[in-house]
Design an enzyme around this catalytic site. Sequence first.
Site, PDB file in Angstrom:
ATOM      1  N   GLY A   8      -8.906  10.412  -3.125  1.00  0.00           N
ATOM      2  CA  GLY A   8      -9.251  10.241  -1.708  1.00  0.00           C
ATOM      3  C   GLY A   8      -9.239  11.603  -1.046  1.00  0.00           C
ATOM      4  O   GLY A   8      -8.841  11.754   0.114  1.00  0.00           O
ATOM      5  N   ASP A  34     -12.792  11.704  -5.307  1.00  0.00           N
ATOM      6  CA  ASP A  34     -13.134  10.821  -4.187  1.00  0.00           C
ATOM      7  C   ASP A  34     -14.345   9.991  -4.586  1.00  0.00           C
ATOM      8  O   ASP A  34     -15.075  10.348  -5.515  1.00  0.00           O
ATOM      9  CB  ASP A  34     -13.462  11.678  -2.948  1.00  0.00           C
ATOM     10  N   ASP A  52     -14.410   6.301  -8.446  1.00  0.00           N
ATOM     11  CA  ASP A  52     -14.013   5.144  -7.636  1.00  0.00           C
ATOM     12  C   ASP A  52     -12.626   4.731  -8.114  1.00  0.00           C
ATOM     13  O   ASP A  52     -12.442   4.366  -9.272  1.00  0.00           O
ATOM     14  CB  ASP A  52     -15.028   4.008  -7.870  1.00  0.00           C
ATOM     15  N   TYR A 142      -3.979  -3.764   7.588  1.00  0.00           N
ATOM     16  CA  TYR A 142      -3.560  -2.434   7.132  1.00  0.00           C
ATOM     17  C   TYR A 142      -2.037  -2.350   7.065  1.00  0.00           C
ATOM     18  O   TYR A 142      -1.467  -1.910   6.056  1.00  0.00           O
ATOM     19  CB  TYR A 142      -4.128  -1.409   8.114  1.00  0.00           C
ATOM     20  N   LYS A 146       0.377  -1.777   3.835  1.00  0.00           N
ATOM     21  CA  LYS A 146       1.299  -0.640   3.736  1.00  0.00           C
ATOM     22  C   LYS A 146       2.729  -1.133   3.516  1.00  0.00           C
ATOM     23  O   LYS A 146       3.479  -0.550   2.721  1.00  0.00           O
ATOM     24  CB  LYS A 146       1.206   0.245   4.986  1.00  0.00           C
TER      25      LYS A 146
HETATM   26  N1  SER Z   1      -3.765   6.651  11.852  1.00  0.00           N
HETATM   27  C1  SER Z   1      -3.669   5.361  11.235  1.00  0.00           C
HETATM   28  C2  SER Z   1      -4.557   4.377  11.879  1.00  0.00           C
HETATM   29  O1  SER Z   1      -4.768   4.502  13.070  1.00  0.00           O
HETATM   30  C3  SER Z   1      -2.262   4.870  11.284  1.00  0.00           C
HETATM   31  O2  SER Z   1      -1.664   5.090  10.079  1.00  0.00           O
HETATM   32  O3  SER Z   1      -4.985   3.483  11.242  1.00  0.00           O
END
Ligand code: SER
Length: 310
Positions: A8, A34, A52, A142, A146
């Site tokens: 990445g 990347d 990938d 997200y 995480k």
């Molecule tokens: N900067 C990130 C976001 O806004 C937060 O980890 O998704």
Amino acid sequence: MRKIAVIGACGQIGTELVLALRKEHGAENVLATDIRENCPEMLNNGPYLHMDVLDRQTVEGLFKSGEYEQVYLLAAMLSATAEKKPHFAWKLNMESLFTILDLAKDGHIKKIFWPSSIAVFGPNSPKIDTPQHSVLEPTTVYGISKLAGEKWCLYYNQQFGVDVRSIRYPGLISYKSAPGGGTTDYAIEIFHSAKRNEAFVSFLDQNQTLPMMYMDDAIRATLELMEAPSDKIKVRTSYNLRGCSFSPKEITSEIQNFIPSFKTIYKPDFRQKIASSWPNSIDDSYAKNDWNWENKIDLKDIVKTMLENV
Ligand code: SER
């Protein structure tokens, strides 16, 4: 000498991290990889591989050579984009992590860095000086990915001795490479509007304070964490880091010190809801105690540097 790979590498953090690692370890020893066909020109000073991360076979082939001692896994979908593509975000953010954790478990990689985020917190976490060990009830795809990833890092460390290290990054501000798909991206876009002498349309409320950090501090934190002796790393989920906290209104007024006619117009969209579920500020005493972390750059410096360089 064993090498380093950054997966990445063309993203906002990746670009600057590759440059910093190459400075320290020699350009030829730091592989940038990347999914993008072409890497940013800035990364032309060292090896680049188009790959990938979801192609597990290719990733395994690369690392089973035993050539790479450290892997920084930065490929991920960020908060705003992940809300639009929840299933793919989950797949990308989780499968990539398992591939690398398994390679380390089988002895092919010695040390992993994997980024987490303030998105692991949720509306029920304390907003001010959010502690390391706190209520973790994220409401975004997200954040859920995480949080799950943090737990898997801890599990692989405890069960298999995998040396995986992580930071819960706040919003990161930089000018060298563009951010993509985050809720904190407004704090970069605002400088581009200011430099074009245009009003900025903010997708967050004027008083939505969020934890932020300048990229140089974030990169230094990452390198310091990775260089710290293993027995100092007591947190094997992910470390809280404090940078500085500000709202769209506060950053606007800092910019007005340089460009008095600058204006921000507020048109909050779906990202306001994401932002309002996150902390206002972060307590980072564990990072301070364990590996002597210290933030250096505050809002005033950020605004000056950004206006000079954007
Ligand atoms: N900067 C990130 C976001 O806004 C937060 O980890 O998704």
